[in-house]
Design a protein around this motif. Structure first.
Motif, PDB file in Angstrom:
ATOM      1  N   UNK A 242       0.843  -1.190   0.000  1.00 41.69           N
ATOM      2  CA  UNK A 242       0.000   0.000   0.000  1.00 41.69           C
ATOM      3  C   UNK A 242       0.877   1.237   0.000  1.00 41.69           C
ATOM      4  N   UNK A 243       0.298   2.378  -0.334  1.00 43.18           N
ATOM      5  CA  UNK A 243       1.075   3.600  -0.513  1.00 43.18           C
ATOM      6  C   UNK A 243       1.212   4.434   0.751  1.00 43.18           C
ATOM      7  N   UNK A 244       0.546   4.062   1.817  1.00 47.76           N
ATOM      8  CA  UNK A 244       0.600   4.869   3.046  1.00 47.76           C
ATOM      9  C   UNK A 244       0.565   3.959   4.270  1.00 47.76           C
ATOM     10  N   UNK A 245       1.624   3.176   4.491  1.00 52.12           N
ATOM     11  CA  UNK A 245       1.601   2.215   5.602  1.00 52.12           C
ATOM     12  C   UNK A 245       1.440   2.857   6.973  1.00 52.12           C
ATOM     13  N   UNK A 246       1.763   4.142   7.088  1.00 49.57           N
ATOM     14  CA  UNK A 246       1.592   4.813   8.374  1.00 49.57           C
ATOM     15  C   UNK A 246       0.145   5.240   8.613  1.00 49.57           C
ATOM     16  N   UNK A 247      -0.686   5.177   7.559  1.00 49.77           N
ATOM     17  CA  UNK A 247      -2.060   5.666   7.664  1.00 49.77           C
ATOM     18  C   UNK A 247      -3.112   4.568   7.553  1.00 49.77           C
ATOM     19  N   UNK A 248      -2.847   3.545   6.769  1.00 56.10           N
ATOM     20  CA  UNK A 248      -3.885   2.548   6.513  1.00 56.10           C
ATOM     21  C   UNK A 248      -3.879   1.481   7.589  1.00 56.10           C
ATOM     22  N   UNK A 249      -5.028   0.855   7.766  1.00 59.00           N
ATOM     23  CA  UNK A 249      -5.162  -0.251   8.700  1.00 59.00           C
ATOM     24  C   UNK A 249      -4.695  -1.545   8.031  1.00 59.00           C
ATOM     25  N   UNK A 250      -4.280  -2.529   8.813  1.00 60.46           N
ATOM     26  CA  UNK A 250      -3.874  -3.814   8.235  1.00 60.46           C
ATOM     27  C   UNK A 250      -5.003  -4.495   7.469  1.00 60.46           C
TER      28      UNK A 250
END
Length: 267
Positions: A242-250
């Motif tokens: 994914x492009x935003x690992x700090x923002x998206x949930x697993x």
């Protein structure tokens, strides 16, 4: 030189959506329509009926169904020597023609290069599109319905990869979702892994490079205990990104997951 904060991935998502048949990939598109995206589906699997049912069931806003346009493109079959084979090979050309000019009846949405970031092009599915590419090559070589030669596989793989390369290009400003089934691949050199179900052995491991997001639809349990989820991180032998690992949930629930993911990766 553009600033990194203005990178196009904050506005546009190019997504490979993988999962077994029945995992809910097509139905998951409902949340995007409900979120106001214009969802435009090239339906090669003849399976948008589930999406219509979801969008008219009362689970989503009543007008969400108006945000979906679709064109079903399938190949008629014929009996040849006791075996069902394509009667002709038109799906590949019709599909690529729709990308150049989305025209269906009185609807003309133009080329996908004119669509904006509130539009979502969906190809459902890469698996069927790949079969169509091979049929197109066989027809070109006068062997439709026959067993492919080695060269046929290579030419068809090149068609599919070039199309993925085109959709990946920054000239395509709309969001892109390609649904795809998965298939196991492995040999004596290592454990079996799962890749997008497309042509041959060389192409499947390369498909993911043409997407900034690879998500997995997966179901577990049975009956009333059935649970469908969208995973944004790798699961066992299936690689996700994914492009935003700090923002998206697993993971996200299937019913809202794609809209939740789109919201999370945007600034």
């Amino acid at each position: 030189m553009p600033a990194l904060k203005d990178h196009h991935s904050s506005d546009t998502t190019k997504l490979l959506f993988v999962g077994d048949s029945g995992a809910g990939k097509t139905g998951a598109l409902a949340s995007l329509a409900a979120a106001g995206y214009k969802v435009r589906i090239l339906d090669l699997d003849n399976g948008v009926d589930v999406l219509r049912d979801l969008l008219t069931s009362g689970r989503y806003a009543k007008d969400a169904v108006n945000n979906v346009d679709y064109v079903t493109i399938t190949e008629p079959m014929k009996n040849q020597g006791g075996k069902l084979v394509p009667a002709r090979a038109s799906v590949w050309q019709r599909t690529t023609g729709m990308l150049a000019e989305w025209k269906d009846g009185d609807t003309n949405l133009g080329s996908i290069t004119t669509w904006d970031s509130k539009s979502v092009l969906v190809i459902d599915s890469l698996t069927m599109l790949s079969d169509a590419a091979l049929s197109y090559i066989l027809a070109m070589n006068g062997r439709l319905g026959q067993h492919p030669h080695q060269a046929d596989w290579g030419l068809a793989q090149a068609l599919v990869e070039n199309l993925l390369r085109m959709l990946y290009d920054e000239s395509v400003k709309c969001n892109v979702i390609i649904n795809c089934h998965i298939k196991p691949m492995g040999d004596d050199s290592g454990p079996e892994r799962y890749y997008p179900n497309t042509l041959g052995k060389a192409l499947p491991p390369k498909v993911g490079r043409y997407f900034n997001s690879v998500l997995l639809a997966q179901s577990s349990g049975r009956g009333q205990n059935l649970k469908r989820q969208i995973f944004t991180t790798s699961q066992g032998t299936i690689e996700c990104k994914n492009t935003a690992p700090s923002k998206v949930q697993p993971s996200y629930p299937l019913e809202s997951g794609l809209a939740d993911y789109f919201a999370a990766v945007r600034n």
